[in-house]
Design an enzyme around this catalytic site. Structure first.
Site, mmCIF file in Angstrom:
data_model
loop_
_atom_site.group_PDB
_atom_site.id
_atom_site.type_symbol
_atom_site.label_atom_id
_atom_site.label_comp_id
_atom_site.label_asym_id
_atom_site.label_seq_id
_atom_site.Cartn_x
_atom_site.Cartn_y
_atom_site.Cartn_z
ATOM 1 N N ASP A 179 1.604 4.918 -0.330
ATOM 2 C CA ASP A 179 0.945 6.296 -0.199
ATOM 3 C C ASP A 179 1.015 6.965 -1.364
ATOM 4 O O ASP A 179 2.484 7.364 -1.378
ATOM 5 C CB ASP A 179 0.953 6.978 1.231
ATOM 6 C CG ASP A 179 0.017 6.428 2.257
ATOM 7 O OD1 ASP A 179 -1.169 6.250 1.912
ATOM 8 O OD2 ASP A 179 0.656 5.980 3.151
ATOM 9 N N HIS A 197 -5.809 9.691 -0.180
ATOM 10 C CA HIS A 197 -6.537 9.656 1.064
ATOM 11 C C HIS A 197 -5.288 10.381 2.118
ATOM 12 O O HIS A 197 -5.785 10.443 3.310
ATOM 13 C CB HIS A 197 -6.994 8.440 1.511
ATOM 14 C CG HIS A 197 -5.932 7.557 1.599
ATOM 15 N ND1 HIS A 197 -5.874 6.248 0.723
ATOM 16 C CD2 HIS A 197 -5.130 7.143 2.615
ATOM 17 C CE1 HIS A 197 -4.788 5.857 0.920
ATOM 18 N NE2 HIS A 197 -4.367 6.044 2.080
ATOM 19 N N HIS A 235 0.772 -1.137 -0.096
ATOM 20 C CA HIS A 235 0.094 0.185 -0.023
ATOM 21 C C HIS A 235 0.914 1.140 -0.100
ATOM 22 O O HIS A 235 1.300 1.846 1.032
ATOM 23 C CB HIS A 235 -0.821 0.057 1.197
ATOM 24 C CG HIS A 235 -1.515 1.306 1.523
ATOM 25 N ND1 HIS A 235 -2.732 1.786 0.488
ATOM 26 C CD2 HIS A 235 -1.287 2.180 2.536
ATOM 27 C CE1 HIS A 235 -3.065 2.779 1.002
ATOM 28 N NE2 HIS A 235 -2.428 3.211 2.004
ATOM 29 N N ASP A 252 -7.128 1.692 3.358
ATOM 30 C CA ASP A 252 -6.417 2.864 4.128
ATOM 31 C C ASP A 252 -7.163 4.090 4.285
ATOM 32 O O ASP A 252 -6.781 5.080 4.701
ATOM 33 C CB ASP A 252 -4.977 2.943 4.071
ATOM 34 C CG ASP A 252 -4.537 3.876 5.316
ATOM 35 O OD1 ASP A 252 -4.823 3.801 6.359
ATOM 36 O OD2 ASP A 252 -3.544 4.742 4.865
#
Length: 989
Positions: free
Chosen positions: A238, A552, A236, A348
């Protein structure tokens, strides 16, 4: 371990990172192990050359590798120094990070590699709200952060490495099981026997025997009732957070090259990649690596999931943005790889809008996965696998992995946690386990794959199977016909502050969203009516950048200063480009002239102008509003009365609302209370500074009632009371205004904000007995209880609303609209007279200091409107007014709407040309009232075919035939239904 030195040389990049080819052409100077390097955010290139010593025997057990230590601080990958290795021909080898610090040596034993070193400063999330200057290149300092500790050849013993993996699993499982469990005793005994055999003074000679001593205990198969985890590699990454976007591009190359190298070593290994944007970056910047990704996708090892452009926030983006995440993401995967992704993958994200199930299904996807909901502070979700039902009734298969992390190492403790936590043992046997270093990237490691192999069928452990998310879905879906249902939003009981932090980023996003709607509407109108070229390329580019900025950790305001500075600049640039695009299109359709019109881009009629039309505003005479001084009570205090014949507003001597009455005569403000009250709270979250508003913020509050200056006047027919307030070093100019013919009172805040760890709220105590509040969300609205009967209700003390919120009792409601505020709260009190005061609070500004020490400092302007006696439609109209849906234009003629809906509740959200560039017209509508509706959708464009399509503009399977002719079709809609129509034009204009 035997080692041999390498010849090292270096070049320090003087500015931002450069491509390999440019770096290779530079003059490299000698560089030694032990040398300090790496000013924050800088880049160093190293070149390492040498040969494997001739006396090293290389075979299936012993192999040569390059061992690297860049000066790692601790063991957390992704939050410190990283590197990417290249061959001299520019092809990527793999990355270097704390838990993956080796490089292969080419056949023949000669070494010639280039390493691109990134001196990313360590800003670990565990800092929480400790102020740091490292998040901005201008303040991060000029001293080197790291010291090169190792860059050398190493002869590694594969058998010894395997023994370490055996020990890790054996010991980890023994520590996890109950002390009195027979299996625990067996594992400890086997570990003891292994230690008796292994000789630390002769590891090479005894390692095989040590493995053999431990092997029987690791060969005992699991029980029939053991839970099964489908383990899929993941990272994951970001797209921005504690690093800028440019660094994410490099993180993607590092991570993806790692997993490709792992696939070559372990053919059974599968890796799930979720963001189209990240692959688009690799395609642009690392085309050779992208080509290898294509091969691994074709082989089934590199698995595309999610289907969105990035993993976005889902609370704050508008409806069309939420759609376009899937449109642009899924189209990229289809165009580049020929793959239709079947799930939405959001591990997330900070909460999940109740509009999402319908959007997921309309995109052609089957199921939804997230992890973050396991972070709830108060309540645990009752199931891990269930149907999630949206506001329109659509359901989507949903799974929360009970391993409760997307950064799993597949340790025995993590697997035991998954089995222990899983809440659906009575009906299901399988869950998903994403594993690999994420957040800052890196991905899975060979140690993680080894852990999966050893726990594939091991007594005392859940079964682990390396596989794909799709394999999990098909198995889980086949296990049962019926699933429990969760209806409505999935509210994250954490990170509530992300609805308010970094106001400028949020304002820029809303402005660009509105301009994108206008640009598509008027460009499509100009293309269909006048043959004007449609700006396909520009719109696609702007949309994709806008979607990236909705990631996000960008839109929620939880990134470093560098990220938000770039986001604000991007929004300004995109808005300017869109303004020009809108102006050009309107000029084409309205022509030249000196007549003044209003162009309405809202999905509802505004001031007498139909949606999508250019026309003169309603011309009935409207008397100006008036303002007069008034005695407000027995205490002799004075204030002002603002009146326009439709609304009567009383403002007291402090510049606050004492009364707001519509023509019914009913007062919206509770007796003895004052509205538009600014309330300052101490805001020191327990843990996550920019992310959280904790419940205890309410324990301290200061009402900003006094005004340093106050005045009343009439300006161009608008009655205005202006008050200047000061708190600390901050100055707030608050204007309360009533315009001619307005049904609402307008409130503007002009703020010079210099607070730290404070929360500013705008509060309205309303004389309404509301058992629920109604808030705009994407493609509809959502009701939430105003009481706190349950722990779920109590935990929802700060929630999202888009452009408006409304509280009501039978026959009367009050709406509050905003131009850029998302965080809201609603509570109720019972007064001494027996009446109910419903208190609506809007979170205006925060001042966290981590990860951006200067978050929200400076000048801000915010606008609000309070409308008494408001229906849902009235609330929406006020929201669109503040969103500046009406545009004054000068032209030669009025323009009728290109498309219209006969029922105002069925709103036309989007008018554009088709993504496949055929010139077809795309119209997206939604039912906005929450009821069943029947409408005729009309167009006077020359069309010979219209069909129902999905969000990717493909015919809907099994769609019933449309009633009517192409230019006039009838739609019967369910509550909050989204409908997309595709029109084929008969000929070019």
């Amino acid at each position: 371990m035997r080692t041999a030195p390498l010849e090292i040389s270096a070049w320090a990049v003087p500015g931002e990172p450069v491509p390999f080819g440019e770096a290779q052409r530079q003059s490299f100077e000698p560089f030694a192990v032990g040398t300090r390097w790496g000013v924050p955010w800088s880049t160093h290139w190293l070149r390492a050359r040498g040969s494997v010593p001739r006396d090293w025997t290389l075979d299936s057990r012993y192999r040569a590798e390059i061992s690297v230590d860049l000066g790692f601080d601790g063991l957390a990958p992704g939050f410190q120094a990283e590197a990417l290795a290249f061959r001299p021909d520019g092809t990527v080898i793999k990355a270097i990070s704390p838990r993956n610090a080796h490089l292969p040596v080419a056949a023949g034993g000669d070494v010639d590699v280039y390493l691109e070193l990134a001196a990313n400063p360590g800003i670990p999330p565990e800092s929480h709200w400790r102020t740091t200057e490292l998040g901005d290149k201008a303040t991060a300092g000029h001293e080197p952060l790291y010291r090169l500790r190792r860059l050398e050849l190493a002869l590694t013993d594969r058998e010894a490495w395997e023994l370490l993996q055996d020990i890790g699993i054996g010991r980890g499982l023994a520590e996890e099981l109950p002390a009195d469990h027979p299996r625990t005793a067996q594992l400890w005994a086997a570990l003891d026997r292994m230690l008796d055999v292994a000789d630390p003074d002769a590891v090479g000679a005894t390692v095989s025997a040590a493995r053999a001593a431990l092997a029987p205990a690791l060969a005992v198969r699991s029980t029939a009732s053991a839970h099964t985890l489908i383990a899929t590699g993941h990272a994951h990454i970001d797209s921005a957070w504690l690093w800028p976007v440019r660094e994410t591009v490099r993180k993607c190359a590092r991570t993806f090259s790692n997993v490709i190298a792992l696939m070559d070593e372990y053919p059974e290994f599968r890796f799930a990649c979720s963001s189209a944007q990240q692959l688009a970056w690799v395609k642009e910047s690392y085309p050779e690596l992208f080509g290898r990704i294509r091969e691994k996708v074709a082989s089934g090892q590199f698995v595309l999931v999610g289907g969105q452009w990035v993993e976005p926030d889902t609370n704050m983006p508008g409806g069309e943005s939420t759609v376009r995440q899937l449109v642009y993401g899924k189209r990229f995967f289809l165009d580049e790889f020929g793959v239709e992704t079947t799930e939405v993958w959001l591990p997330d994200t900070f909460g999940y809008t109740a509009s999402l199930p319908q959007i997921i299904r309309l995109s052609g996807s089957d199921w939804f996965m997230t992890q973050k909901i396991s972070w709830n502070q108060t309540n645990a979700m009752p199931h891990h696998t269930f149907w999630w039902e949206g506001i329109d009734g659509t359901r989507v298969f949903t799974h929360f992995p009970p391993i409760e992390t997307y950064n799993a190492e597949l340790s025995p403790a993590e697997l035991a946690h998954a089995q222990r936590t899983y809440r659906d043992h009575g009906a299901g046997t399988v869950s998903l386990a994403p594993f690999g270093w994420g957040d800052g990237g890196g991905g899975p490691t060979r140690e993680m794959v080894a852990a999966a192999q050893r726990q594939a069928d091991l007594e005392g452990s859940p079964r682990v199977r390396l596989g794909t998310p799709r394999e999990f879905y098909e198995r889980a879906r086949s296990e049962r016909d019926e699933l429990p249902v969760w209806s409505g939003e999935m509210y994250l009981e954490l990170h509530r502050g992300t609805l308010t932090s970094q106001l400028r980023t949020k304002q820029g996003n809303r402005r660009v969203e509105r301009l994108l709607r206008e640009a598509e509407l008027w460009s499509a109108t100009a293309a269909v009516m006048a043959g004007h070229p449609y700006p396909y390329d520009a719109l696609q580019r702007i949309w994709q950048r806008t979607l990236l900025l909705q990631f996000h950790d960008i839109l929620p305001g939880s990134s470093i200063a560098w990220v938000h500075r770039e986001a604000e600049a991007d929004h300004e640039r995109l808005a300017a480009e869109l303004e020009n695009m809108v102006g050009d299109a309107i000029l084409v359709v309205s022509g030249t002239g000196d007549r003044r019109f209003l162009a309405n881009s809202a999905p509802l009629a505004m001031e007498g102008v139909e949606a999508g039309a250019i026309a003169a505003a309603a011309s009935s005479p409207v008397a100006p509003a008036t303002v007069r001084s008034a005695d407000l009570g027995d205490d002799g205090t004075e204030g002002w009365v603002l009146d326009n014949g439709r609304v009567r507003v009383v403002v007291d001597a402090d510049g606050l609302l004492r009364s707001v009455r519509d023509t019914s005569g009913r007062d919206a403000i509770a007796q003895g209370e004052r509205g538009a009250l600014l309330r300052l709270h101490r805001d020191v979250p327990d843990k996550w500074d920019a992310w959280d508003i904790d419940r205890h913020y309410r324990n301290t509050a200061v009402d900003l009632t006094s005004a340093e200056e106050i005045s009343a006047s009439v300006r161009d027919g608008v009655a205005v009371v202006e008050a200047t307030r000061r708190i600390g070093a901050s100055v707030i100019v608050q204007m309360i205004a009533l315009g001619p013919g307005r049904d609402a009172v307008d409130i503007t805040l002009d703020v010079e904000w210099r607070e730290r760890h404070k929360l500013l709220k705008l509060v309205f105590p309303l004389d309404v007995h509301a058992d629920r509040s109604t808030s705009e969300i994407q493609f509809g609205h959502l009701d939430r209880p105003t009481h706190a009967n349950t722990s779920w209700d109590e935990a929802r003390f700060e929630f999202v609303a888009h452009r408006w919120i409304r509280v009501a009792e039978e026959g009367y409601g009050v709406a509050i609209a905003n131009d850029s505020t998302f965080g809201h709260s609603v509570t109720r009190d019972t007064r001494s007279d027996g009446g109910t005061t419903t208190i609506v609070g809007l979170s205006v500004l925060r001042a966290p200091t981590f990860p951006d020490p200067e978050s929200d400092q400076g000048r801000h302007t915010l606008r609000f409107a309070l409308r008494p006696g408001a229906s849902i439609a009235d609330a929406a109209a006020e929201g669109h007014r503040l969103d500046r849906a009406l545009r004054e234009v000068v032209g030669g003629r009025e323009v009728a709407p290109l498309v219209w809906s006969s029922d105002a509740a069925v709103r036309i959200e989007t008018v554009k040309l088709a993504e496949d560039r055929t010139g077809d017209l795309i119209v997206r509508l939604y039912e906005s009232s929450g009821g069943r509706r029947s409408t005729v959708v009309g167009t006077d464009a020359a069309v010979d075919q219209v069909q129902l399509v999905d969000l990717l503009e493909r015919p809907l399977p099994d769609a019933p035939p449309l009633d009517g002719v192409p230019g006039r079709v009838r739609l019967d809609t369910r509550p909050f239904q989204i409908v997309t129509l595709r029109y084929r034009l008969t000929s070019s204009p």
